[in-house]
Write a protein that holds these residues in place. Structure first.
Motif, PDB file in Angstrom:
ATOM      1  N   ASP A  76     -15.161 -12.175  -5.169  1.00 21.42           N
ATOM      2  CA  ASP A  76     -16.584 -12.401  -4.935  1.00 21.42           C
ATOM      3  C   ASP A  76     -16.834 -13.368  -3.787  1.00 21.42           C
ATOM      4  N   ARG A  77     -15.775 -14.024  -3.274  1.00 16.45           N
ATOM      5  CA  ARG A  77     -15.913 -14.899  -2.112  1.00 16.45           C
ATOM      6  C   ARG A  77     -14.544 -15.074  -1.476  1.00 16.45           C
ATOM      7  N   LEU A  78     -14.549 -15.536  -0.221  1.00 16.01           N
ATOM      8  CA  LEU A  78     -13.299 -15.623   0.544  1.00 16.01           C
ATOM      9  C   LEU A  78     -12.713 -17.028   0.580  1.00 16.01           C
ATOM     10  N   THR A  79     -13.539 -18.051   0.442  1.00 20.51           N
ATOM     11  CA  THR A  79     -13.037 -19.427   0.449  1.00 20.51           C
ATOM     12  C   THR A  79     -13.111 -20.006  -0.956  1.00 20.51           C
ATOM     13  N   HIS A  80     -12.198 -20.932  -1.240  1.00 26.08           N
ATOM     14  CA  HIS A  80     -12.059 -21.420  -2.613  1.00 26.08           C
ATOM     15  C   HIS A  80     -11.808 -22.927  -2.602  1.00 26.08           C
ATOM     16  N   PRO A  81     -12.884 -23.707  -2.545  1.00 22.77           N
ATOM     17  CA  PRO A  81     -12.757 -25.171  -2.541  1.00 22.77           C
ATOM     18  C   PRO A  81     -11.935 -25.657  -3.725  1.00 22.77           C
ATOM     19  N   GLY A  82     -11.122 -26.691  -3.467  1.00 18.83           N
ATOM     20  CA  GLY A  82     -10.253 -27.220  -4.507  1.00 18.83           C
ATOM     21  C   GLY A  82      -8.886 -26.577  -4.542  1.00 18.83           C
ATOM     22  N   THR A 103      -5.609 -24.855  -2.080  1.00 17.32           N
ATOM     23  CA  THR A 103      -4.972 -24.998  -0.776  1.00 17.32           C
ATOM     24  C   THR A 103      -4.708 -23.626  -0.171  1.00 17.32           C
ATOM     25  N   PRO A 104      -5.217 -23.367   1.045  1.00 19.53           N
ATOM     26  CA  PRO A 104      -4.957 -22.072   1.689  1.00 19.53           C
ATOM     27  C   PRO A 104      -3.586 -22.057   2.369  1.00 19.53           C
ATOM     28  N   VAL A 105      -2.772 -21.066   2.033  1.00 20.14           N
ATOM     29  CA  VAL A 105      -1.433 -20.933   2.589  1.00 20.14           C
ATOM     30  C   VAL A 105      -1.302 -19.553   3.230  1.00 20.14           C
ATOM     31  N   VAL A 106      -0.953 -19.520   4.502  1.00 19.05           N
ATOM     32  CA  VAL A 106      -0.749 -18.253   5.207  1.00 19.05           C
ATOM     33  C   VAL A 106       0.612 -17.691   4.812  1.00 19.05           C
ATOM     34  N   SER A 121      -3.133 -18.908 -14.207  1.00 20.04           N
ATOM     35  CA  SER A 121      -4.379 -18.920 -13.435  1.00 20.04           C
ATOM     36  C   SER A 121      -4.305 -17.888 -12.304  1.00 20.04           C
ATOM     37  N   PRO A 122      -5.435 -17.265 -11.936  1.00 19.51           N
ATOM     38  CA  PRO A 122      -5.440 -16.216 -10.910  1.00 19.51           C
ATOM     39  C   PRO A 122      -5.224 -16.788  -9.511  1.00 19.51           C
ATOM     40  N   VAL A 123      -4.820 -15.911  -8.597  1.00 21.60           N
ATOM     41  CA  VAL A 123      -4.561 -16.304  -7.205  1.00 21.60           C
ATOM     42  C   VAL A 123      -5.436 -15.460  -6.277  1.00 21.60           C
ATOM     43  N   PRO A 124      -6.396 -16.058  -5.573  1.00 17.06           N
ATOM     44  CA  PRO A 124      -7.134 -15.313  -4.548  1.00 17.06           C
ATOM     45  C   PRO A 124      -6.223 -15.009  -3.358  1.00 17.06           C
ATOM     46  N   VAL A 128       6.910 -17.974  13.447  1.00 13.59           N
ATOM     47  CA  VAL A 128       7.400 -18.527  14.705  1.00 13.59           C
ATOM     48  C   VAL A 128       6.211 -18.753  15.628  1.00 13.59           C
ATOM     49  N   ASP A 129       6.361 -19.704  16.530  1.00 10.06           N
ATOM     50  CA  ASP A 129       5.315 -20.013  17.497  1.00 10.06           C
ATOM     51  C   ASP A 129       5.129 -18.836  18.449  1.00 10.06           C
ATOM     52  N   ALA A 130       3.921 -18.308  18.532  1.00  8.45           N
ATOM     53  CA  ALA A 130       3.633 -17.155  19.382  1.00  8.45           C
ATOM     54  C   ALA A 130       2.169 -17.211  19.806  1.00  8.45           C
ATOM     55  N   PRO A 131       1.842 -18.024  20.825  1.00  2.53           N
ATOM     56  CA  PRO A 131       0.445 -18.279  21.191  1.00  2.53           C
ATOM     57  C   PRO A 131      -0.381 -17.037  21.508  1.00  2.53           C
ATOM     58  N   ALA A 132       0.244 -15.996  22.028  1.00  2.00           N
ATOM     59  CA  ALA A 132      -0.518 -14.817  22.463  1.00  2.00           C
ATOM     60  C   ALA A 132      -0.608 -13.732  21.401  1.00  2.00           C
ATOM     61  N   VAL A 133      -0.052 -13.986  20.219  1.00  2.00           N
ATOM     62  CA  VAL A 133       0.042 -12.946  19.191  1.00  2.00           C
ATOM     63  C   VAL A 133      -1.032 -13.150  18.123  1.00  2.00           C
ATOM     64  N   THR A 134      -1.664 -12.050  17.726  1.00  2.00           N
ATOM     65  CA  THR A 134      -2.588 -12.045  16.589  1.00  2.00           C
ATOM     66  C   THR A 134      -2.068 -11.066  15.550  1.00  2.00           C
ATOM     67  N   ARG A 135      -1.909 -11.528  14.317  1.00  2.00           N
ATOM     68  CA  ARG A 135      -1.414 -10.684  13.225  1.00  2.00           C
ATOM     69  C   ARG A 135      -2.405 -10.706  12.072  1.00  2.00           C
ATOM     70  N   GLU A 136      -2.499  -9.576  11.373  1.00  2.00           N
ATOM     71  CA  GLU A 136      -3.296  -9.516  10.142  1.00  2.00           C
ATOM     72  C   GLU A 136      -2.387  -9.922   8.991  1.00  2.00           C
ATOM     73  N   LEU A 137      -2.673 -11.072   8.402  1.00  2.00           N
ATOM     74  CA  LEU A 137      -1.858 -11.637   7.342  1.00  2.00           C
ATOM     75  C   LEU A 137      -2.732 -11.952   6.139  1.00  2.00           C
ATOM     76  N   PHE A 138      -2.119 -12.483   5.101  1.00  2.00           N
ATOM     77  CA  PHE A 138      -2.874 -12.894   3.923  1.00  2.00           C
ATOM     78  C   PHE A 138      -2.845 -14.408   3.773  1.00  2.00           C
ATOM     79  N   VAL A 139      -3.971 -14.947   3.369  1.00  2.00           N
ATOM     80  CA  VAL A 139      -4.058 -16.339   2.947  1.00  2.00           C
ATOM     81  C   VAL A 139      -4.123 -16.341   1.424  1.00  2.00           C
ATOM     82  N   ILE A 140      -3.175 -17.024   0.801  1.00  2.00           N
ATOM     83  CA  ILE A 140      -3.231 -17.182  -0.656  1.00  2.00           C
ATOM     84  C   ILE A 140      -3.764 -18.584  -0.957  1.00  2.00           C
ATOM     85  N   TRP A 141      -4.735 -18.636  -1.865  1.00  6.41           N
ATOM     86  CA  TRP A 141      -5.406 -19.894  -2.196  1.00  6.41           C
ATOM     87  C   TRP A 141      -4.831 -20.408  -3.506  1.00  6.41           C
ATOM     88  N   LEU A 142      -4.113 -21.539  -3.433  1.00  6.80           N
ATOM     89  CA  LEU A 142      -3.343 -22.024  -4.572  1.00  6.80           C
ATOM     90  C   LEU A 142      -3.946 -23.294  -5.169  1.00  6.80           C
TER      91      LEU A 142
END
Length: 245
Positions: free
Chosen positions: A46-52, A54-57, A79-82, A110-124
């Protein structure tokens, strides 16, 4: 479980197999969309951000709902994981310079300044964060610096305090001193075995043999990790300087 819930199980969604049980499937199946992992179900968010929390890529199996499910179940965390899709600019998916006890060679950013990837953020939440930290003994959790590394959610919101796990053994390079991309487990292990007689002596000649021997012998995994360094296959990821929390 009612019929509607049945359609949200990991099995129904094609996400049920965890890399810890099927190492050649690493990094495991990732969801097609953001969702809330609750036990064996992946529910709408129901929402993308989850205060409280920690967002981990996640760049490897932490983006696999089945892997997360099994990690949580092992420690009786309920407990569930967004899990939120994001566009991440500034890092790419490299290959960790260590052999996992679970039978695979895992991923690391790895450090890759010119790269954009579609990844997941897990909120723990704090309990989940401590659990995931404990399951990543070869990694350091680091704060990704904004705006140098940009983590943009589906709604356009940019996260200023996202973390990632960086392998403290370094990453494998492509032969030219450049971090290589993770091509998937079977292709990676096949190539590594083809190039290294010493690795074949330790782990056999096929990906299946590699996985079976690694899972059976922690000492062998340590020898394989040392071999990556001895054969000068490992280099820095470019992210080691980031502050660990």
């Amino acid at each position: 479980m009612d019929a509607r819930d049945e359609h949200r199980t990991l099995r129904a969604l094609g996400l049920a197999d965890a890399p810890r049980d099927h190492p050649l499937s690493y990094p495991g199946a990732w969801p097609a969309a953001s969702g809330l992992l609750r036990g064996d179900e992946l529910l709408p968010l129901d929402r993308l951000t989850h205060p409280g929390r920690t967002p981990v890529v996640a760049v490897g199996s932490n983006a696999s709902p089945a892997q997360l499910r099994d990690k949580m179940a092992e420690f009786a965390v309920t407990s569930p994981v967004p899990m939120v899709k994001a566009r991440v600019t500034g890092i790419d998916i490299g290959v960790s310079a260590h052999v996992s006890r679970l039978g695979y060679v895992s991923a690391s950013p790895v450090d890759a300044p010119a790269v954009t990837r579609e990844l997941f953020v897990i909120w723990l939440d704090p309990e989940q964060l401590a659990l995931i930290d404990a399951t990543e003994p070869n990694y350091d959790r680091v704060l990704l610096p904004a705006p140098g590394i940009r983590v943009e959610l589906e709604n356009g919101e940019v996260l200023l305090d996202a973390f990632a796990y960086v392998n403290h053994h370094g990453v494998l390079h492509n032969g030219d001193g450049v971090p290589r991309r993770h091509p998937g487990q079977r292709a990676l292990i096949t190539e590594l075995l083809t190039r290294s007689p010493a690795l074949r002596q330790l782990f056999g000649t096929t990906p299946e043999e590699f996985c079976a021997r690694a899972r059976a012998d922690a000492r062998l995994c340590e020898e394989g990790t040392r071999l990556f360094a001895e054969e000068k296959l490992a280099i820095a990821s470019g992210l080691e300087h980031l502050r660990v929390r």
